[in-house]
Design an enzyme around this catalytic site. Sequence first.
Site, PDB file in Angstrom:
ATOM      1  N   PHE A   1       0.798  -1.232   0.000  1.00 45.63           N
ATOM      2  CA  PHE A   1       0.000   0.000   0.000  1.00 45.63           C
ATOM      3  C   PHE A   1       0.830   1.280   0.000  1.00 45.63           C
ATOM      4  O   PHE A   1       0.396   2.295   0.552  1.00 45.63           O
ATOM      5  CB  PHE A   1      -0.966   0.009   1.203  1.00 45.63           C
ATOM      6  CG  PHE A   1      -1.623  -1.304   1.457  1.00 45.63           C
ATOM      7  CD1 PHE A   1      -2.497  -1.857   0.535  1.00 45.63           C
ATOM      8  CD2 PHE A   1      -1.351  -2.025   2.614  1.00 45.63           C
ATOM      9  CE1 PHE A   1      -3.093  -3.088   0.762  1.00 45.63           C
ATOM     10  CE2 PHE A   1      -1.943  -3.263   2.853  1.00 45.63           C
ATOM     11  CZ  PHE A   1      -2.816  -3.790   1.918  1.00 45.63           C
ATOM     12  N   CYS A   2       1.994   1.255  -0.620  1.00 44.49           N
ATOM     13  CA  CYS A   2       2.872   2.440  -0.635  1.00 44.49           C
ATOM     14  C   CYS A   2       3.123   2.940   0.785  1.00 44.49           C
ATOM     15  O   CYS A   2       3.174   4.149   1.031  1.00 44.49           O
ATOM     16  CB  CYS A   2       2.281   3.558  -1.487  1.00 44.49           C
ATOM     17  SG  CYS A   2       2.193   3.159  -3.239  1.00 44.49           S
TER      18      CYS A   2
END
Length: 438
Positions: A362-363
């Site tokens: 998710f970055c």
Amino acid sequence: MTAVADTTCAALARVSGDDLLVPLVQGGTAAYANFDYAASAPALAAVTERVSQLLPYYASVHRGAGYASRISTECYEAARTSVSRFVDAEDDQVVVFTRNTTDSLNLLANCVPGDTVVLDTEHHANFLPWAARGRRVVRAADTIEETIGRLVAELCAKPAALLAVTGASNVTGEVLPLERLAYIAHQCGARILVDAAQLAPHRRISLRECGIDYLAFSGHKLYAPFGAGVLVGRRDWLDSADAYLAGGGAVVEVGIDSTRWAPAPQRHEAGSPNVLGVAALAAACDALSAIDADTRIAHEQTLAERLRTGLCAIPGVELLRIWSDSPDSVGIVAFTLAGFAPGHVAAYLSAECGIGVRDGRFCAHPLLARLGLDGALRASIGLGTTSTDVDRLVEAIATLVNKGPSWSYAPTDGHWNPTPETRPFATDPTGASPCTLA
């Protein structure tokens, strides 16, 4: 689980794709259940309608005397008012249009006259840009209270220009006490920036009441997926910094040996602006403002709690959480499933059940590392989500645990895929996909 009546916003704010049918790998189709709003939300009907109305008048902005140019310019500038009203900005705060939240934060990073303090729980967009300008990372504790204590200690130990925090975690949805953090930052001589990419679609924000100095969010997460973002904030740093992009529109006068730059917001909006994206963003702000805030929150919280309860009843499911004392979260539920790689679960949900979720890190690599994970699953709720969607997701996970997948899956280049893949995609020679390549 038995379906219940939805506390839904669908009648007030219809989204594109709410009647979408998607192919299944085993044959047939299913209604698409979208649980990936946190990555990119579908367009609101009001957004597509406004863009359609503006398209015939699309023309140059700030550069033409023709009627279409005048209309495009008027819509572009009027959008600043819509955004400012949406976030209840102070009179001295300006609205700068960008490509997305990442672009907004990189723009502000070029303007900050000193160190920036961040948490290790941030999305990469609010972690990476500050490194070149003096980034000081505070490691989050197991509670919000202790984490705030660590932030206070860092801000008091050495002066900082900015405290940059997320409004709501893009991994778990947990919400930080922004008004309190703004007060702390100001008491320590710093300003505060809030990455509201996940907060703005779910909660009403008042910069005036919270004391937030800078706020950034993206249209594509706010039901306006037309390529625009925004930075709202105090003028002085924006006016004194170098132009984010050097080019036409950012200047007052250009000579051979000198340039006189325009003040913000034009100073940081060089080039032909994305008038359609900005109009879409303004339309989303107007449409969301028209929905009762309590109705939106009730819709989200009812479904999120239903999802958490259903998942917790399944053996092997573990919900993710950053802080044990977080009092609020938006409609984002992250979890792992013992015995299954997140990508395998996501591929199964898509291929066999017509359900879209996000898998990966998710970055937010530092946060996932802090949680001791290489990856997880994330289900995010939006205006078009229904209790039927929630029940389908829970039942699909339960079926996977109890019976296993009915198709074969294998990782390829880091992504799990069904083998064989029978659904049409853009490269399908039959032309069955809506985005078939020429």
